[in-house]
Write a protein that holds these residues in place. Sequence first.
Motif, PDB file in Angstrom:
ATOM      1  N   THR A  98       9.613   9.853   3.402  1.00 12.52           N
ATOM      2  CA  THR A  98       9.270  11.230   3.075  1.00 12.52           C
ATOM      3  C   THR A  98       7.906  11.324   2.399  1.00 12.52           C
ATOM      4  O   THR A  98       7.153  12.275   2.623  1.00 12.52           O
ATOM      5  CB  THR A  98      10.345  11.871   2.183  1.00 12.52           C
ATOM      6  N   GLU A  99       7.584  10.334   1.590  1.00 11.70           N
ATOM      7  CA  GLU A  99       6.251  10.294   0.986  1.00 11.70           C
ATOM      8  C   GLU A  99       5.187  10.171   2.073  1.00 11.70           C
ATOM      9  O   GLU A  99       4.114  10.781   1.984  1.00 11.70           O
ATOM     10  CB  GLU A  99       6.159   9.116   0.014  1.00 11.70           C
ATOM     11  N   GLY A 100       5.509   9.411   3.118  1.00  7.47           N
ATOM     12  CA  GLY A 100       4.581   9.262   4.234  1.00  7.47           C
ATOM     13  C   GLY A 100       4.386  10.549   5.009  1.00  7.47           C
ATOM     14  O   GLY A 100       3.286  10.830   5.511  1.00  7.47           O
ATOM     15  N   LEU A 101       5.440  11.353   5.132  1.00  2.00           N
ATOM     16  CA  LEU A 101       5.306  12.637   5.823  1.00  2.00           C
ATOM     17  C   LEU A 101       4.299  13.524   5.116  1.00  2.00           C
ATOM     18  O   LEU A 101       3.402  14.100   5.744  1.00  2.00           O
ATOM     19  CB  LEU A 101       6.662  13.347   5.895  1.00  2.00           C
ATOM     20  N   ALA A 126       0.839  -1.199   0.000  1.00  2.00           N
ATOM     21  CA  ALA A 126       0.000   0.000   0.000  1.00  2.00           C
ATOM     22  C   ALA A 126       0.876   1.251   0.000  1.00  2.00           C
ATOM     23  O   ALA A 126       1.882   1.326   0.709  1.00  2.00           O
ATOM     24  CB  ALA A 126      -0.911   0.011   1.221  1.00  2.00           C
ATOM     25  N   THR A 127       0.521   2.234  -0.803  1.00  2.10           N
ATOM     26  CA  THR A 127       1.276   3.484  -0.821  1.00  2.10           C
ATOM     27  C   THR A 127       0.936   4.309   0.416  1.00  2.10           C
ATOM     28  O   THR A 127      -0.136   4.131   1.020  1.00  2.10           O
ATOM     29  CB  THR A 127       0.938   4.304  -2.061  1.00  2.10           C
ATOM     30  N   PRO A 128       1.802   5.233   0.820  1.00  2.00           N
ATOM     31  CA  PRO A 128       1.456   6.111   1.946  1.00  2.00           C
ATOM     32  C   PRO A 128       0.150   6.865   1.729  1.00  2.00           C
ATOM     33  O   PRO A 128      -0.614   7.072   2.680  1.00  2.00           O
ATOM     34  CB  PRO A 128       2.664   7.058   2.014  1.00  2.00           C
ATOM     35  N   ALA A 129      -0.131   7.262   0.493  1.00  4.87           N
ATOM     36  CA  ALA A 129      -1.389   7.949   0.211  1.00  4.87           C
ATOM     37  C   ALA A 129      -2.580   7.025   0.462  1.00  4.87           C
ATOM     38  O   ALA A 129      -3.614   7.450   1.001  1.00  4.87           O
ATOM     39  CB  ALA A 129      -1.411   8.456  -1.231  1.00  4.87           C
ATOM     40  N   GLN A 130      -2.456   5.761   0.093  1.00  3.97           N
ATOM     41  CA  GLN A 130      -3.525   4.800   0.343  1.00  3.97           C
ATOM     42  C   GLN A 130      -3.701   4.549   1.835  1.00  3.97           C
ATOM     43  O   GLN A 130      -4.824   4.411   2.327  1.00  3.97           O
ATOM     44  CB  GLN A 130      -3.224   3.496  -0.393  1.00  3.97           C
ATOM     45  N   VAL A 131      -2.592   4.500   2.559  1.00  2.00           N
ATOM     46  CA  VAL A 131      -2.660   4.331   4.006  1.00  2.00           C
ATOM     47  C   VAL A 131      -3.375   5.520   4.647  1.00  2.00           C
ATOM     48  O   VAL A 131      -4.261   5.362   5.495  1.00  2.00           O
ATOM     49  CB  VAL A 131      -1.246   4.179   4.601  1.00  2.00           C
TER      50      VAL A 131
END
Length: 346
Positions: free
Chosen positions: A220-223, A59-64
């Motif tokens: 960083t994508e998650g931030l 799952a991508t950070p955006a999906q999370v």
Amino acid sequence: MRRYRRTLVATALMATLVSGTAGWAAGSGQRAVDGPPPGTAAWRDDASFGRALPDPASATPAQVAAFFGTLSATKRRELTERHPSVVGNLDGAPVQLRYRANELAIAKDPRYSRLAEPGRQILAFDPRGRGTVAEVYGDLLTSRHVAVVVPGSDIDAGTYDRSKDPYGTPAGMATSLRAATDGRTAVVAWAGYTTPVGVGMDAATGGLAEVGARRLARFTEGLTAAGARTPALFCHSYGSVVCGLAASEVAASDIVAVGSPGMRADSADALRTDARVWAAKDPSDWISKVPNVEFLGLGHGPDPAAKSFGARRVPARTAHGHTGYFAPGTDSLRAFASIATGGDVR
């Protein structure tokens, strides 16, 4: 042929430096921590929500972030308390939930009890191997500026905030940088990858950095998925190798190579990033003795602080040694503070 001989000589010199400093065996053979966090199997098997939970491996950070946005406060709390090791390391999950999840996970591991002290904001914690950790100084969601410190060799969950040589640790660098910005920047001390130990084959090659680069890009994508500002990256020593390999994928406003052995790129343009690229190296830094070559996987390429590389130069005349760049009162730290708050360096 002459250039080939020079490369061989430089490579031999690097081997001599490394083996004479620490020995190949002493600094070799670290197994990189990678893949989904502990507890993932139980997370995947959890059917209590009536739907599959986002897979930590895919799952991508955006999906999370989108998934958690559908949950009530009660459901979020239940998930955090049931699966702290997953939620605490799930890029894109709400920041406050990650803090709470890691508090619960750390409480189960007495080796790292100091990380559970009141007021600490642990954004990631994984006890596997030597341990990885990320700690936030400041308010990640309300600060107008965010920075991430990426460290080099000999850093792990047990040493990232050691009191000895503090400005050579991500915690010391992070707190010093935050103070230099008068608290206007939230700074993350990111010891989120398996670093080399000593100065040996792991430090002279890019294997650990390749894994670290993937983890840094996702972090960083998650931030940004969780609502934080796009960060500036301050990459020290072998950490600059990580940042160089991550440059084309990482979410960053600036990438600052500090005391770098090379970034595995021939030039700033070759990093293929829209971020501003900076480099700092003080005259007394021993890293200057490491040949800036890359040959058969050994070495990390040209010096980012060389004019020919094309990075913006950070003054470092008053820094001292390999771990003095973030020391209070140095010209390098003043420049870092300007970069972290979106300014320029003159």
